[in-house]
Design a protein around this motif. Structure first.
Motif, PDB file in Angstrom:
ATOM      1  N   SER A 230      -5.971 -48.933  12.706  1.00  0.00           N
ATOM      2  CA  SER A 230      -5.665 -49.536  11.592  1.00  0.00           C
ATOM      3  C   SER A 230      -6.409 -49.332  10.425  1.00  0.00           C
ATOM      4  O   SER A 230      -5.998 -49.762   9.172  1.00  0.00           O
ATOM      5  N   ASN A 231      -7.555 -48.713  10.535  1.00  0.00           N
ATOM      6  CA  ASN A 231      -8.415 -48.219   9.332  1.00  0.00           C
ATOM      7  C   ASN A 231      -7.975 -46.957   8.586  1.00  0.00           C
ATOM      8  O   ASN A 231      -8.510 -46.831   7.589  1.00  0.00           O
ATOM      9  N   ILE A 232      -6.851 -46.113   9.050  1.00  0.00           N
ATOM     10  CA  ILE A 232      -6.614 -44.934   8.353  1.00  0.00           C
ATOM     11  C   ILE A 232      -5.133 -45.068   8.020  1.00  0.00           C
ATOM     12  O   ILE A 232      -4.737 -44.028   7.521  1.00  0.00           O
ATOM     13  N   GLN A 233      -4.465 -45.937   8.237  1.00  0.00           N
ATOM     14  CA  GLN A 233      -3.077 -46.042   8.110  1.00  0.00           C
ATOM     15  C   GLN A 233      -2.627 -46.183   6.832  1.00  0.00           C
ATOM     16  O   GLN A 233      -3.497 -46.921   5.987  1.00  0.00           O
ATOM     17  N   SER A 234      -1.635 -45.774   6.085  1.00  0.00           N
ATOM     18  CA  SER A 234      -1.162 -46.214   4.665  1.00  0.00           C
ATOM     19  C   SER A 234      -0.752 -47.834   4.838  1.00  0.00           C
ATOM     20  O   SER A 234      -0.406 -48.349   6.004  1.00  0.00           O
ATOM     21  N   ALA A 235      -0.608 -48.339   3.690  1.00  0.00           N
ATOM     22  CA  ALA A 235      -0.089 -49.516   3.516  1.00  0.00           C
ATOM     23  C   ALA A 235       1.444 -49.657   4.195  1.00  0.00           C
ATOM     24  O   ALA A 235       1.402 -50.744   4.981  1.00  0.00           O
ATOM     25  N   TRP A 236       2.235 -48.544   3.865  1.00  0.00           N
ATOM     26  CA  TRP A 236       3.538 -48.738   4.539  1.00  0.00           C
ATOM     27  C   TRP A 236       3.422 -48.621   5.960  1.00  0.00           C
ATOM     28  O   TRP A 236       4.271 -49.376   6.879  1.00  0.00           O
ATOM     29  N   SER A 237       2.600 -47.842   6.785  1.00  0.00           N
ATOM     30  CA  SER A 237       2.518 -47.791   8.235  1.00  0.00           C
ATOM     31  C   SER A 237       2.015 -49.104   8.502  1.00  0.00           C
ATOM     32  O   SER A 237       2.319 -49.397   9.691  1.00  0.00           O
ATOM     33  N   ILE A 238       1.066 -49.654   8.208  1.00  0.00           N
ATOM     34  CA  ILE A 238       0.541 -51.076   8.638  1.00  0.00           C
ATOM     35  C   ILE A 238       1.552 -52.001   8.565  1.00  0.00           C
ATOM     36  O   ILE A 238       1.703 -52.703   9.429  1.00  0.00           O
ATOM     37  N   PHE A 239       2.216 -52.266   7.538  1.00  0.00           N
ATOM     38  CA  PHE A 239       3.445 -53.121   7.179  1.00  0.00           C
ATOM     39  C   PHE A 239       4.331 -52.753   8.357  1.00  0.00           C
ATOM     40  O   PHE A 239       4.879 -53.642   9.116  1.00  0.00           O
ATOM     41  N   SER A 240       4.830 -51.474   8.509  1.00  0.00           N
ATOM     42  CA  SER A 240       5.606 -51.290   9.758  1.00  0.00           C
ATOM     43  C   SER A 240       5.399 -51.550  11.139  1.00  0.00           C
ATOM     44  O   SER A 240       6.112 -52.041  11.828  1.00  0.00           O
ATOM     45  N   ARG A 241       4.123 -51.375  11.350  1.00  0.00           N
ATOM     46  CA  ARG A 241       3.689 -51.540  12.400  1.00  0.00           C
ATOM     47  C   ARG A 241       3.271 -53.087  12.799  1.00  0.00           C
ATOM     48  O   ARG A 241       3.850 -53.684  13.979  1.00  0.00           O
ATOM     49  N   LYS A 242       3.160 -53.800  11.943  1.00  0.00           N
ATOM     50  CA  LYS A 242       3.100 -55.256  11.946  1.00  0.00           C
ATOM     51  C   LYS A 242       4.611 -55.702  12.290  1.00  0.00           C
ATOM     52  O   LYS A 242       4.586 -56.744  12.999  1.00  0.00           O
ATOM     53  N   ASN A 243       5.500 -55.390  11.600  1.00  0.00           N
ATOM     54  CA  ASN A 243       6.951 -55.678  11.838  1.00  0.00           C
ATOM     55  C   ASN A 243       7.343 -55.458  13.270  1.00  0.00           C
ATOM     56  O   ASN A 243       7.894 -56.121  13.927  1.00  0.00           O
ATOM     57  N   TYR A 244       6.997 -54.285  13.876  1.00  0.00           N
ATOM     58  CA  TYR A 244       7.121 -53.869  15.074  1.00  0.00           C
ATOM     59  C   TYR A 244       6.499 -54.766  15.952  1.00  0.00           C
ATOM     60  O   TYR A 244       7.163 -55.413  17.120  1.00  0.00           O
ATOM     61  N   VAL A 245       5.093 -55.026  15.893  1.00  0.00           N
ATOM     62  CA  VAL A 245       4.358 -55.994  16.719  1.00  0.00           C
ATOM     63  C   VAL A 245       5.042 -57.284  16.742  1.00  0.00           C
ATOM     64  O   VAL A 245       5.046 -58.175  17.756  1.00  0.00           O
ATOM     65  N   HIS A 246       5.268 -57.846  15.657  1.00  0.00           N
ATOM     66  CA  HIS A 246       5.872 -59.084  15.337  1.00  0.00           C
ATOM     67  C   HIS A 246       7.356 -59.214  16.220  1.00  0.00           C
ATOM     68  O   HIS A 246       7.569 -60.092  16.826  1.00  0.00           O
ATOM     69  N   THR A 247       7.934 -58.325  16.110  1.00  0.00           N
ATOM     70  CA  THR A 247       9.079 -58.437  17.031  1.00  0.00           C
ATOM     71  C   THR A 247       8.901 -58.357  18.285  1.00  0.00           C
ATOM     72  O   THR A 247       9.527 -59.086  19.137  1.00  0.00           O
ATOM     73  N   LEU A 248       7.941 -57.544  18.825  1.00  0.00           N
ATOM     74  CA  LEU A 248       7.525 -57.678  20.447  1.00  0.00           C
ATOM     75  C   LEU A 248       7.156 -58.911  20.760  1.00  0.00           C
ATOM     76  O   LEU A 248       7.524 -59.647  21.813  1.00  0.00           O
ATOM     77  N   ALA A 249       6.220 -59.575  19.890  1.00  0.00           N
ATOM     78  CA  ALA A 249       5.770 -60.918  20.397  1.00  0.00           C
ATOM     79  C   ALA A 249       6.891 -61.849  20.308  1.00  0.00           C
ATOM     80  O   ALA A 249       6.903 -62.629  21.226  1.00  0.00           O
ATOM     81  N   LYS A 250       8.149 -61.653  19.601  1.00  0.00           N
ATOM     82  CA  LYS A 250       9.187 -62.500  19.526  1.00  0.00           C
ATOM     83  C   LYS A 250       9.984 -62.408  20.942  1.00  0.00           C
ATOM     84  O   LYS A 250      10.361 -63.436  21.556  1.00  0.00           O
ATOM     85  N   ILE A 251      10.138 -61.048  21.073  1.00  0.00           N
ATOM     86  CA  ILE A 251      10.759 -60.738  22.596  1.00  0.00           C
ATOM     87  C   ILE A 251       9.868 -61.361  23.799  1.00  0.00           C
ATOM     88  O   ILE A 251      10.594 -61.877  24.902  1.00  0.00           O
ATOM     89  N   ILE A 252       8.554 -61.242  23.835  1.00  0.00           N
ATOM     90  CA  ILE A 252       7.744 -61.609  24.729  1.00  0.00           C
ATOM     91  C   ILE A 252       7.616 -63.008  25.007  1.00  0.00           C
ATOM     92  O   ILE A 252       7.879 -63.578  26.251  1.00  0.00           O
ATOM     93  N   ARG A 253       7.711 -63.820  23.812  1.00  0.00           N
ATOM     94  CA  ARG A 253       7.843 -65.420  23.770  1.00  0.00           C
ATOM     95  C   ARG A 253       9.169 -65.859  24.399  1.00  0.00           C
ATOM     96  O   ARG A 253       9.314 -66.740  25.251  1.00  0.00           O
ATOM     97  N   SER A 254      10.081 -64.875  24.257  1.00  0.00           N
ATOM     98  CA  SER A 254      11.719 -65.459  24.767  1.00  0.00           C
ATOM     99  C   SER A 254      11.617 -65.229  26.206  1.00  0.00           C
ATOM    100  O   SER A 254      12.384 -66.024  26.792  1.00  0.00           O
TER     101      SER A 254
END
Length: 510
Positions: A230-254
């Motif tokens: 997380s300390n070496i990623q670009s801003a776009w990469s961090i945003f992309s990964r957060k979206n990915y992880v957010h989706t995974l959290a939604k799936i897991i909660r379901s």
């Protein structure tokens, strides 16, 4: 004035001390270090930033092959790194209980003390986690899952049919098309969740993750690895990964909403060997494990299918032979499933093997080091005694393009995998696209089945050909000037990055 002189004196002393340190370190690494006798690029001998630089350029795999061509079968690729290019080294490194994953894998940790199957460097922890994950990737589980996989592949076929019937006749870019398919399959396999990337745009951000790129940069040097991804990623990469992880959290909660038994059903996703009672903690753990399962399961298959269609579209002889095999073996679509008929398609399997060889989905070097467990025997790799603290590995791309093991390594020749192939065409011991040993890819069987079914159905229903080149469609990802003609080039981002091929599809008259 005295103060200024004192400050100047301190600056001079500090500068002299720094220069002296650099000189001593340079002298040591070049002439005294235990690896000083090994050949390699000067920059690699002096600093781990050599690997970082080429990982950032995404052509470290190409540079490694070039260095083997220049320096030989063992090359010093970092101050404390040796990369090999022999089958003996493959065996000695990846099938050896004395060896474990490099500490650099810890670059992918979410936080200290939290491990997933990918970064579990401790052999015992890795064994426990692999045993749990093996429950949903064993032969029996795959057989049960196959009808669901076929449903997703049928959707893929429907998408190609829509493209073939479109009045605009726009070419299909196989990279996103196969990525959508692979992610949809992984969503069903891991969570029984319909991501529907093939038919809807809602979750397509999951196909754009660059987490492996950031990891691959950090993977090359311990000091960067300790910083974490997380300390070496670009801003776009961090945003992309957060979206990915957010989706995974939604799936897991379901999935959690389906009952308390779900935690036990998905225990293989627990980052630790105990199952947290707190739902949020469990979700965080499951995200850590699921992220790498999703990436590994989708990137491998997408690269294999994209590269295979590239080679078939540019090699008419191979295309015709494989098409004939598929269309003469299966009399109807419903017969395309695992079993004797699919197993009899030996040329299909040969095409898959040759694609994995010439364009491996993981083209880099999987670094290993001697296990910290006490041993009375020294670590020996291909006859070389390896000092403590030295990382060793075999570059996947380099060994599978070593003309000692594969004649004309940049030529697509599926026949080299068939019985009766001429000596020198293929050395199966040098074939390691999924790595080897106890840390080899768990999803190997599933990847072969998915690619086999998809390719068989695709060629049973369609003919395809290379689309005319248009400006902006060629992705410059390889270190070769202008690229090698007839080779599907990938960027080394730990998992391969690629674009294309662009193909036109037409229905087969059955």
């Amino acid at each position: 004035m005295f103060h200024d002189m004192s400050f100047g004196f301190l600056v001079a002393c500090s500068t002299l001390a720094g220069i002296s340190y650099l000189f001593i370190r340079t002298f040591y690494r070049l002439f005294v270090h235990p690896l000083s006798k090994y050949p390699g690029p000067l920059a690699a001998k002096l600093s781990g930033l050599f690997g970082v630089f080429y990982a950032y350029k995404t052509n470290l795999h190409v540079r490694t092959l070039e260095d083997h061509d220049k320096y030989g079968s063992v090359v010093r690729h970092g101050p404390n790194k040796l990369v090999f290019n022999t089958v003996e080294a493959l065996r000695d490194i990846y099938k050896n209980d004395q060896v474990t994953k490099s500490q650099s894998y810890l670059a992918s940790q979410r936080k200290p003390g939290v491990f997933n199957l990918f970064n579990a460097v401790d052999p015992q922890l890795h064994h426990q986690k692999r045993k749990l994950a093996g429950r949903f990737l064993n032969r029996r589980s795959i057989d049960v899952f196959e009808p669901v996989m076929i449903q997703q592949i049928d959707t893929f076929i429907d998408q190609l049919a829509a493209h073939s019937a479109s009045p605009e006749k726009e070419p299909v870019n196989m990279t996103p098309q196969t990525k959508y398919l692979a992610i949809d399959i992984m969503g069903q396999l891991l969570f029984e969740y319909p991501l529907n990337l093939q038919t809807e745009s809602t979750h397509r951000h999951m196909s754009y993750s660059r987490a492996s790129f950031a990891f691959n940069v950090a993977f090359q040097i311990h000091s960067i690895a300790k910083l974490g991804i997380s300390n070496i990623q670009s801003a776009w990469s961090i945003f992309s990964r957060k979206n990915y992880v957010h989706t995974l959290a939604k799936i897991i909660r379901s999935r959690l909403a389906q009952g308390k038994h779900i935690k036990e059903d998905l225990r293989f996703l627990s980052a630790n060997m105990t199952t947290p009672e707190d739902d949020q903690e469990w979700i965080n753990d499951a995200q850590t494990e699921a992220l790498w399962h999703m990436l590994a399961g989708s990137d491998t298959t997408s690269t294999l299918l994209s590269a295979l269609t590239f080679y078939l579209s540019r090699n008419p002889r191979c295309y015709e032979r494989l098409s004939q095999e598929i269309r003469s073996t299966f009399s109807q679509d419903s017969e395309i499933r695992s079993g004797p008929l699919l197993a009899s398609c030996v040329y299909l399997r040969a095409c898959l093997e040759e694609t994995l060889r010439i364009t491996p989905p993981l083209p880099g070097t999987l670094w290993r080091e001697e296990s910290p467990r006490p041993s009375t025997e020294p670590l020996i790799v291909d006859g070389h005694v390896i000092p403590a603290g030295v990382e060793v590995g075999v570059n996947t791309y380099a060994i599978m393009h070593n003309d000692k093991y594969f004649r004309e390594p940049f030529v697509f020749k599926p026949e080299r995998w068939l019985e009766g192939a001429e000596p020198g065409e293929c050395n199966r011991e040098a074939f390691a696209p999924f790595s080897l040993g106890i840390r080899g890819c768990l999803g190997k069987s599933m990847a072969y089945l998915e690619a086999s079914l998809t390719t068989a159905k695709m060629l049973w229903h369609f003919d395809f050909k290379e689309a005319p080149r248009t400006p902006g469609t060629a992705m410059k990802v390889d270190g070769h000037p202008g690229g090698r003609p007839g080779v599907f080039h990938v960027a080394d981002s730990f998992a391969a990055l690629h674009d294309g091929p662009y193909l036109h599809f037409s229905r087969v008259a059955l």
